[in-house]
Design a protein around this motif. Structure first.
Motif, PDB file in Angstrom:
ATOM      1  N   CYS A   1      -2.928   4.291   5.239  1.00 32.16           N
ATOM      2  CA  CYS A   1      -3.988   3.400   4.802  1.00 32.16           C
ATOM      3  C   CYS A   1      -3.569   1.968   5.146  1.00 32.16           C
ATOM      4  O   CYS A   1      -2.381   1.670   5.313  1.00 32.16           O
TER       5      CYS A   1
ATOM      6  N   GLY B   1       0.517   0.856   4.914  1.00 33.50           N
ATOM      7  CA  GLY B   1       1.430   1.660   4.131  1.00 33.50           C
ATOM      8  C   GLY B   1       2.390   2.415   5.026  1.00 33.50           C
ATOM      9  O   GLY B   1       2.331   2.304   6.253  1.00 33.50           O
TER      10      GLY B   1
ATOM     11  N   CYS C   1      -4.492   6.039  -1.809  1.00 32.33           N
ATOM     12  CA  CYS C   1      -3.848   4.811  -1.329  1.00 32.33           C
ATOM     13  C   CYS C   1      -3.873   3.822  -2.490  1.00 32.33           C
ATOM     14  O   CYS C   1      -4.939   3.311  -2.848  1.00 32.33           O
TER      15      CYS C   1
ATOM     16  N   LEU D   1       0.856  -1.179   0.000  1.00 32.62           N
ATOM     17  CA  LEU D   1       0.000   0.000   0.000  1.00 32.62           C
ATOM     18  C   LEU D   1       0.895   1.232   0.000  1.00 32.62           C
ATOM     19  O   LEU D   1       1.843   1.311   0.798  1.00 32.62           O
TER      20      LEU D   1
ATOM     21  N   ILE E   1     -10.397  -1.510   2.907  1.00 33.33           N
ATOM     22  CA  ILE E   1      -9.277  -0.577   3.010  1.00 33.33           C
ATOM     23  C   ILE E   1      -9.682   0.558   3.927  1.00 33.33           C
ATOM     24  O   ILE E   1     -10.761   1.142   3.759  1.00 33.33           O
TER      25      ILE E   1
ATOM     26  N   GLY F   1      -2.994   0.287  -3.998  1.00 27.17           N
ATOM     27  CA  GLY F   1      -2.739  -1.056  -3.496  1.00 27.17           C
ATOM     28  C   GLY F   1      -2.295  -2.004  -4.588  1.00 27.17           C
ATOM     29  O   GLY F   1      -2.592  -1.810  -5.766  1.00 27.17           O
TER      30      GLY F   1
END
Length: 123
Positions: free
Chosen positions: A95, A114, A22, A4, A34, A24
């Motif tokens: 995130c 992340g 964010c 992320l 999420i 992914g």
């Protein structure tokens, strides 16, 4: 390997807006939640909002009405639109991903994180 990457942080004045992203990778789009969180040094990580791949959303009371979470499933990107920002919103924003459709805003429910993006709101 789930990854992320947050972006979109920066410095704004009180009343301003920012849109965080964010991005992914490494997970199936089929069944994921999420979430967005923030943390100030010395304080616990705070849950803000989350969204599932079925568009189910959850908001913390502290940001309901000011922050909006949305997603582009095709691009595996989740956004957090933040309006009417206040100095108290200054924090590192993260995130995270939870491999379930049921969404929460409890940090302990999320498995992948992340690195964060900094948001600073000046008065």
């Amino acid at each position: 390997q789930v990854q992320l990457v947050e972006s979109g942080g920066g410095s704004v004045q009180t009343g301003g807006s920012l849109r965080l992203s964010c991005a992914g990778s490494g997970y199936s789009s089929g069944a994921y939640c999420i979430g967005w969180f923030r943390q100030v040094p010395g304080k616990q990580r705070e849950g803000l909002a989350s969204i599932s791949t079925s568009q189910f959303t959850v908001y913390a009371n502290s940001v309901r009405g000011r922050f909006t979470i949305s997603q582009d499933n095709a691009k595996k990107t989740v956004f957090l639109q933040m309006n009417n920002l206040e100095p108290e919103d200054t924090a590192m924003y993260y995130c995270a991903a939870r491999p379930k459709l049921y969404c929460t805003v409890n940090p302990v429910d999320f498995d992948y994180w992340g690195q964060g993006t900094q948001v600073t709101v000046s008065s």
